[in-house]
Design a protein around this motif. Sequence first.
Motif, short mmCIF file in Angstrom:
data_model
loop_
_atom_site.label_atom_id
_atom_site.label_comp_id
_atom_site.label_asym_id
_atom_site.label_seq_id
_atom_site.Cartn_x
_atom_site.Cartn_y
_atom_site.Cartn_z
N UNK A 75 0.83 -1.20 0.00
CA UNK A 75 0.00 0.00 0.00
C UNK A 75 0.87 1.25 0.00
N UNK A 76 0.51 2.18 -0.88
CA UNK A 76 1.16 3.50 -0.89
C UNK A 76 0.32 4.50 -0.12
N UNK A 77 -0.97 4.39 -0.20
CA UNK A 77 -1.89 5.23 0.56
C UNK A 77 -3.20 4.45 0.68
N UNK A 78 -4.20 5.02 1.31
CA UNK A 78 -5.44 4.29 1.55
C UNK A 78 -6.12 3.81 0.27
N UNK A 79 -6.00 4.56 -0.80
CA UNK A 79 -6.65 4.19 -2.06
C UNK A 79 -5.66 3.86 -3.17
N UNK A 80 -4.41 3.63 -2.83
CA UNK A 80 -3.40 3.38 -3.85
C UNK A 80 -2.52 2.21 -3.41
N UNK A 81 -2.61 1.11 -4.15
CA UNK A 81 -1.85 -0.09 -3.88
C UNK A 81 -0.91 -0.35 -5.05
N UNK A 95 -8.82 0.10 -4.61
CA UNK A 95 -9.85 -0.76 -4.03
C UNK A 95 -10.95 -1.06 -5.04
N UNK A 96 -11.42 -2.30 -5.06
CA UNK A 96 -12.51 -2.70 -5.96
C UNK A 96 -13.81 -2.09 -5.48
N UNK A 97 -14.64 -1.68 -6.43
CA UNK A 97 -15.95 -1.15 -6.09
C UNK A 97 -16.89 -2.30 -5.73
N UNK A 98 -18.04 -1.98 -5.17
CA UNK A 98 -19.04 -3.00 -4.86
C UNK A 98 -19.46 -3.73 -6.13
N UNK A 99 -19.65 -2.98 -7.22
CA UNK A 99 -20.04 -3.61 -8.48
C UNK A 99 -18.97 -4.57 -8.99
N UNK A 100 -17.71 -4.19 -8.88
CA UNK A 100 -16.62 -5.07 -9.33
C UNK A 100 -16.56 -6.33 -8.48
N UNK A 101 -16.71 -6.18 -7.16
CA UNK A 101 -16.70 -7.37 -6.29
C UNK A 101 -17.89 -8.27 -6.60
N UNK A 102 -19.05 -7.69 -6.85
CA UNK A 102 -20.25 -8.47 -7.18
C UNK A 102 -20.06 -9.21 -8.49
N UNK A 103 -19.49 -8.55 -9.48
CA UNK A 103 -19.25 -9.16 -10.79
C UNK A 103 -18.35 -10.39 -10.67
#
Length: 163
Positions: A75-81, A95-103
Motif C-alpha cells: 500500500x502506498x496510501x489508503x486508495x493506492x496499492x 480498491x474494488x468497487x461494490x459492483x466489481x466485487x459483485x461481478x
Amino acid sequence: MGRWLVLSLVGLCLSGMAVAARADIYRCNRNGQVSYQQAPCEAGSANVRLQGENASSLLLGCYDVASQPGIRLTRRSEDDYVMTGGGTAATRMRPATVDERTQVGRAYHLVVAEGVVMQDDAGEISHGIYHGQNAQREDVFFVHLPFATGIITKRATCDSQAQ
C-alpha cells in the motif's frame, strides 16, 4: 445510581473492544524478509506501523499465483496499492468497487468481501486480487489477472526476490 454505573462499565467495555478491533499492524523487514504482525517488530527489523481498520486488510502481503510465485501487494496510501512480481512491471491498484466485487462473485461463485483491481482496467471482469468465501463458506483468496485466474495461496512472509 447503580444502574448508571453498570451502563457506564458496559459502554467502556464496548469501546475497548472497538479499539482492539482497529489494532495497529506492523510491517517488519528483517534481512529482506517482510512480515505483517500485530506486535511491534523484533530488534534489528525495519518497522513500519500501519494504522486503522484498512491497514489490517487481509489482502496486503505475498501470494503464490499459478507458475508465478511471489506476487506482492503493498500500500502506498489508503486508495493506492502496488502489485509487484509475477513477471510484470509494478502495477498500480485501487480498491474494488461494490459492483466489481459483485461481478467477480457472480462469475466465480464467491462472496467477495474486499478486493483491489488494476487502476486503468477496462475489462468485463476487473483484473485484481480478491478476498471472500467460496460456496463451502471457506475463507479464500482469488486472483483474476492477465496471467492467472483462480484460488491462490497467500503467505505470511515474502521471498526476497518478490521485492
